[in-house]
Write an enzyme that holds these catalytic residues in place. Structure first.
Site, PDB file in Angstrom:
ATOM      1  CE  LYS A   9      11.142  -3.471 -11.877  1.00 29.16           C
ATOM      2  NZ  LYS A   9      10.108  -2.468 -11.726  1.00 29.16           N
ATOM      3  CB  VAL A  32       8.219  -4.457 -18.696  1.00 31.85           C
ATOM      4  CG1 VAL A  32       9.207  -3.854 -19.695  1.00 31.85           C
ATOM      5  CG2 VAL A  32       8.834  -5.673 -18.019  1.00 31.85           C
ATOM      6  CG  PHE A  57      -2.207   0.775   1.015  1.00 29.56           C
ATOM      7  CD1 PHE A  57      -2.965   0.674  -0.148  1.00 29.56           C
ATOM      8  CD2 PHE A  57      -2.619   1.654   2.006  1.00 29.56           C
ATOM      9  CE1 PHE A  57      -4.118   1.432  -0.315  1.00 29.56           C
ATOM     10  CE2 PHE A  57      -3.775   2.411   1.860  1.00 29.56           C
ATOM     11  CZ  PHE A  57      -4.522   2.304   0.697  1.00 29.56           C
ATOM     12  CG  ASP A  91      14.030  -0.697 -12.922  1.00 36.24           C
ATOM     13  OD1 ASP A  91      13.044  -1.170 -12.337  1.00 36.24           O
ATOM     14  OD2 ASP A  91      13.952  -0.064 -13.995  1.00 36.24           O
ATOM     15  CD  GLU A 124      12.524   4.562  -4.429  1.00 36.85           C
ATOM     16  OE1 GLU A 124      12.513   4.716  -3.200  1.00 36.85           O
ATOM     17  OE2 GLU A 124      11.524   4.294  -5.101  1.00 36.85           O
ATOM     18  N   GLY A 166      11.118  13.525  -6.743  1.00 41.92           N
ATOM     19  CA  GLY A 166      10.490  12.249  -6.394  1.00 41.92           C
ATOM     20  C   GLY A 166      10.656  11.203  -7.482  1.00 41.92           C
ATOM     21  CE  LYS A 181      11.330  -1.491 -15.537  1.00 39.06           C
ATOM     22  NZ  LYS A 181      11.622  -0.066 -15.511  1.00 39.06           N
TER      23      LYS A 181
END
Lengths: 372, 342
Positions: free
Chosen positions: B129, B156, B11, B224, B213, B210, B228
Site C-alpha cells: 500500500k 484494499v 517472498f 492501515d 503481527e 496469526g 486504505k
C-alpha cells in the site's frame, strides 16, 4: 480424467523418528514406480497429538518431548536447514501455548494441527532426499469443513473445487502432492480437526472426490485381525471385508477402523481400501466375493458389567449361522445373557458375563477359523 | 498463446501464495485466457532467484518451502544480495509484482522498486500500500508517460474488489465512504464483545491465530485503515494525505466501555470514514446500534458502504489473508495481460 489415482495415507504408527521417515520415503519411492499418480496423506508423528493435548493442559514435559522429537527427526533427515525451519514453526507453537490460557476450541485445533504440519514438512524433505518430486499442499487451504471444532465434517462440494484447482494440476505435472491428514479449515479460515480416525477420513474423502482407484491406509499392523490377539491366540488377518462389515466392526470397537472413513466412499465413489503394512493387509471393498460371506471377525466392548461380543460378517444374521452359533455355545456349555441381531445388519451380538468372556471369544472365533 | 514474464518482489506470505497460485492455476489460465504466466525472477531481502525461461510448477512449489529470506543462497538459481536492478539486468519482465510489506515512513523498498519498474516501461501490480499512499500521483503520471499499467486492488480489502467497483462508478457522485477496513482490529473488537475479554487478551488470541503481527501498531493505531482511505480517496479523484486522517487507538479501549455499549444494545466498531465533500477522513472507535449493518460484521471480515447521490452500495468480504490477497494480485495480472493483448 485421473485414471489410476491412488491415495496413500501414512499413519502415525509408522512415523516414530527421523529414520522411520526415511524408511517411509523409500517405500513411497518404490510405490510410485508403478503408480505415479499418487497423493500422500500424512499423520502426525506417533503419539504427538496426545502430547500436544497434554501441552495444552499445561504440561511442559509434553511440549519439550514434541519439540525434541521433531528437531531430532529433522536433524536426521536433512540437517541444519530443515532443523531451522522446523524450529521456526515450533517457536510459533511455543508462543501460541504461552498465549493461550483458556480452553478455546479454535485454539485447541490450531495447536493440534502443528503435529501434522511438521510431519508433512519432514516427509516432503525425506521424499526429496529419495529423489521423489514431492510438493506440499496445505490441508487448511483445501480441506473445507463445518464449524464443529475437534470433530469437524468435511464439506464435499467446497473441498472438491479446491482439490481440482490446487491438487489435480500438481498430479498432471507429475509431482507427488503431500497433504496433512486430520486437519482442515472452516469457510472463514479457522483451523479445524476431524476427530478420531481423522487422517483416514481425509484420505477416503480425497479418494471419493477425485475418483481414485485405491486407498492405502498404511499402519504398523499387517491388517485387520479377526480378534483381539491379547485374548485369542489364533487371531489372524482378515483378507477381505465389505464397507458394511468395516463400519459394523468399527462400531463395536475394532481398532484401526472408524465409521467415518467409509462414508465418503459409500456416498460418492467406491474404491478398494487397503489397511495394513506396505505388503500385507486387509482389502475393504464395496461388496466382497460370495466365497467370503460369513463370520469374519469378532469385536467386543464392555458395558455395565457385561461383555458385548459382536460376530461380524455379511450374512451372519442368517438363521443357519445363528443356529450354528447357538449350537456351538450349547455344546461348550457357555451361558449367554442375551443375543440380538437385525436382519439387515452384518452382525450378531451376544452378551456374556465378564467371567466367561474370554472363553466365549475363543469359542466363537472357531467359527471364523472353520468358515475361512 | 501469449507469454508474460513476471518478476515477483517480496517472498513472504503474500508472495508465496501468489507463486503457488501461478503454479497451480497456471494451466487453467492458459486454457481460459490464452495467457501463459511465467515467473522468471523472485526477489527477497537475501537476494534473488532468476530463471529466464521461467520456473516450473515444481520449482515454484519447492521455492515456497524455503525458510524466509533465503532465496539468495538457493542452488542453482540463487544470486546472493541481488536486487531488483540486478534481476532486470538479466531479464526485463512484462509485469512486475510488488508484494513487499507496507512501510508508511518512506514507502521503501516498494516505492523505489515500483518507480524503477515503471522507468523501465514494465507494468506493475502491487499489494504493497505504502507507495500508493505516499506517492500516488507520481506513480500514475510516470505510468501514463511510459504507457504502462499500474494495478493495486490487493491493497484494499484483498480479494474483495472494492477498488474495481469504485473505478466503475463513473457517473456517480460519491458523498461518503465508510466501513470496517481492518480485519485485525475487527477481530479484536469482536473478541472483546463476544467473550468479554480485555484488549490485551483479545490481542494475544489474534497473535496466536496469526491474525495480528507481533508488533500490532499498524493495525491498532489505525495506520492501515487510514492508508486504505488515502488510496480510496485517490482512486475516486479526491486525494487526501495520510497525515490528514484522524486516527484513534484501539489499544486504549477499556473493556468497561464495551460493557457499557452492550448495555445500550450497541457495539463498538473501528469505523473508517472518508467524507468526500469536505475531504475529511477519520478512523474512530464508534458506538453503533446492534441493528446497524456494521454490527453484524464480525471476526476478520471487512465491510464498506459507499453512499452516492444515487444509491447506497454495501460490499462485504474478507479483507486479508495471503491466499485472498494473492488472488487479487492474480486478477490484476490477468487484466493487464488481457489489456496488453487488446
Amino acid at each position: 480424467m485421473l485414471r489410476d489415482l491412488k491415495i496413500v495415507k501414512i499413519g502415525g504408527s509408522v512415523l516414530r523418528d527421523g529414520k522411520s521417515y526415511i524408511h517411509v520415503a523409500e517405500e513411497i519411492r518404490k510405490f510410485i514406480e508403478t503408480s505415479n499418480r499418487t497423493i500422500i496423506v500424512v499423520s502426525a508423528m506417533n503419539g504427538v497429538t496426545d502430547s500436544l493435548l497434554k501441552a495444552l493442559n499445561g504440561s511442559r514435559e509434553a511440549l519439550e518431548e514434541v519439540i525434541d522429537r521433531y528437531i531430532d527427526a529433522a536433524a536426521y533427515i536433512c540437517g541444519r536447514k530443515l532443523v531451522e525451519r522446523i524450529n521456526n514453526i515450533l517457536t510459533r507453537l511455543k508462543a501460541i501455548l504461552k498465549l493461550v490460557y483458556k480452553h478455546d476450541p479454535v485454539l485447541i485445533d490450531l495447536v493440534l494441527s502443528f503435529g501434522e504440519k511438521l510431519s508433512k514438512i519432514l516427509l516432503i524433505e525425506a521424499l526429496v532426499q529419495e529423489d521423489v518430486k514431492a510438493v506440499g499442499v496445505d490441508a487448511t487451504e483445501v480441506i473445507k469443513t463445518n464449524n464443529v471444532h475437534g470433530n469437524a465434517l468435511i464439506k464435499y462440494y467446497e473441498t472438491s473445487i479446491r482439490l481440482n484447482n490446487y491438487v489435480v494440476p500438481l498430479l498432471l505435472e507429475g509431482t507427488i502432492p503431500v497433504i496433512e491428514g486430520f486437519i482442515g479449515s472452516t469457510l472463514e479460515g479457522e483451523v479445524t480437526t476431524l476427530g478420531r480416525g481423522g487422517s483416514d477420513y481425509t484420505a477416503t474423502t480425497i479418494a471419493a472426490l477425485l475418483g481414485a482407484s485405491e486407498v492405502y491406509l498404511i499402519t504398523n499392523v499387517p491388517g485387520i485381525l479377526s480378534a483381539d490377539p491379547r485374548y485369542v491366540s489364533h487371531a489372524r488377518i482378515v483378507p477381505e471385508m465389505s464397507y458394511r462389515e468395516a463400519v459394523e466392526a468399527s462400531m463395536y470397537g475394532c481398532k484401526n477402523l472408524h465409521p467415518r472413513t467409509f462414508y465418503p466412499l459409500m456416498e460418492i465413489h467406491k474404491c478398494r481400501v487397503h489397511i495394513g503394512t506396505w505388503s500385507k493387509g486387509t482389502s475393504i471393498l464395496e461388496v466382497v466375493d460370495r466365497n467370503h460371506v460369513g463370520p469374519k471377525l469378532i469385536a467386543f466392548k464392555f458395558k455395565g458389567g457385561y461383555a458385548y461380543i459382536a460376530l461380524i460378517g455379511d450374512g451372519v444374521s442368517d438363521h443357519r449361522i445363528v443356529s450354528q452359533v447357538i449350537d456351538l455355545l450349547k455344546h461348550n456349555e457357555l451361558r449367554y445373557e442375551g443375543i440380538y441381531m437385525l436382519a439387515n445388519r452384518p452382525s450378531i451380538v451376544l452378551i456374556f458375563r465378564k467371567s466367561v468372556f474370554a472363553k466365549a471369544l475363543n469359542i466363537l472365533h472357531e467359527l471364523i477359523v472353520k468358515g475361512g | 498463446m501469449k507469454e508474460f514474464n513476471i518478476v515477483l518482489v517480496g517472498f513472504g506470505t503474500v508472495g508465496r501464495s501468489f507463486a503457488k497460485l501461478v503454479a497451480t492455476k497456471g494451466k487453467s489460465i492458459e486454457d481460459k485466457y490464452g495467457i501463459r504466466l511465467k515467473i522468471v525472477g523472485i526477489v527477497d531481502s537475501s537476494g534473488a532467484v532468476i530463471k529466464e525461461e521461467g520456473f516450473t510448477l515444481y520449482e515454484l512449489l519447492r521455492l515456497c518451502e524455503l525458510p524466509r529470506s533465503t532465496l539468495g543462497s538457493y542452488t542453482p538459481y540463487g544470486v546472493r544480495n541481488a536486487s531488483v536492478r540486478d534481476v532486470y539486468s538479466k531479464v526485463i519482465p512484462d509485469i512486475h509484482v510488488e508484494a513487499t510489506p507496507s512501510n508508511y515512513e518512506n514507502g521503501e523498498p516498494g516505492l523505489s522498486n515500483i518507480l524503477y519498474a515503471l522507468e523501465n516501461s514494465v507494468n506493475v501490480v502491487s499489494s504493497n500500500k505504502a507507495p500508493f499512499v505516499l506517492r500516488y500521483r507520481d506513480i500514475m503520471d510516470l505510468a501514463s508517460r511510459k504507457k504502462v499499467k499500474v494495478k493495486f486492488k490487493a491493497t484494499v480489502m484483498a480479494g474483495t474488489p472494492l477498488i474495481d467497483l469504485l473505478m466503475s462508478l463513473k457517473g456517480y457522485e460519491i458523498e461518503y465512504i465508510e466501513g470496517i477496513l481492518n480485519g485485525t482490529t475487527n477481530f479484536i473488537l469482536t473478541e472483546m464483545h463476544e467473550n468479554l475479554v480485555t484488549y490485551d487478551e483479545a490481542l494475544r488470541k489474534a497473535q496466536a491465530l496469526g491474525i495480528a503481527e507481533a508488533n500490532p501498531d499498524l493495525d491498532v493505531k489505525g495506520w492501515d485503515p487510514a492508508a486504505k482511505l488515502v488510496i480510496i480517496s485517490n482512486v475516486i479523484g479526491k486525494p487526501i494525505n495520510l497525515s490528514d486522517v484522524v486516527r484513534e487507538d484501539v489499544s486504549r479501549l477499556d473493556i468497561k466501555e464495551v460493557y457499557k455499549a452492550i448495555k445500550e444494545n450497541s457495539v463498538i466498531k473501528f469505523i473508517a470514514k472518508l467524507n468526500v465533500r469536505d475531504r475529511s477522513a477519520s478512523v474512530r472507535l464508534t458506538k453503533i446500534p446492534r441493528n446497524n449493518i456494521f454490527a453484524s460484521i464480525t471476526g476478520t471480515l471487512n465491510a464498506v458502504k459507499i453512499v452516492t447521490d444515487v444509491n447506497e452500495i454495501i460490499v462485504i468480504g474478507k479483507g486479508a489473508g495471503g491466499f485472498e490477497t494473492a488472488h487479487a494480485i492474480l486478477d490484476d495480472v490477468i487484466s493487464i495481460a488481457q489489456e496488453v493483448m487488446g
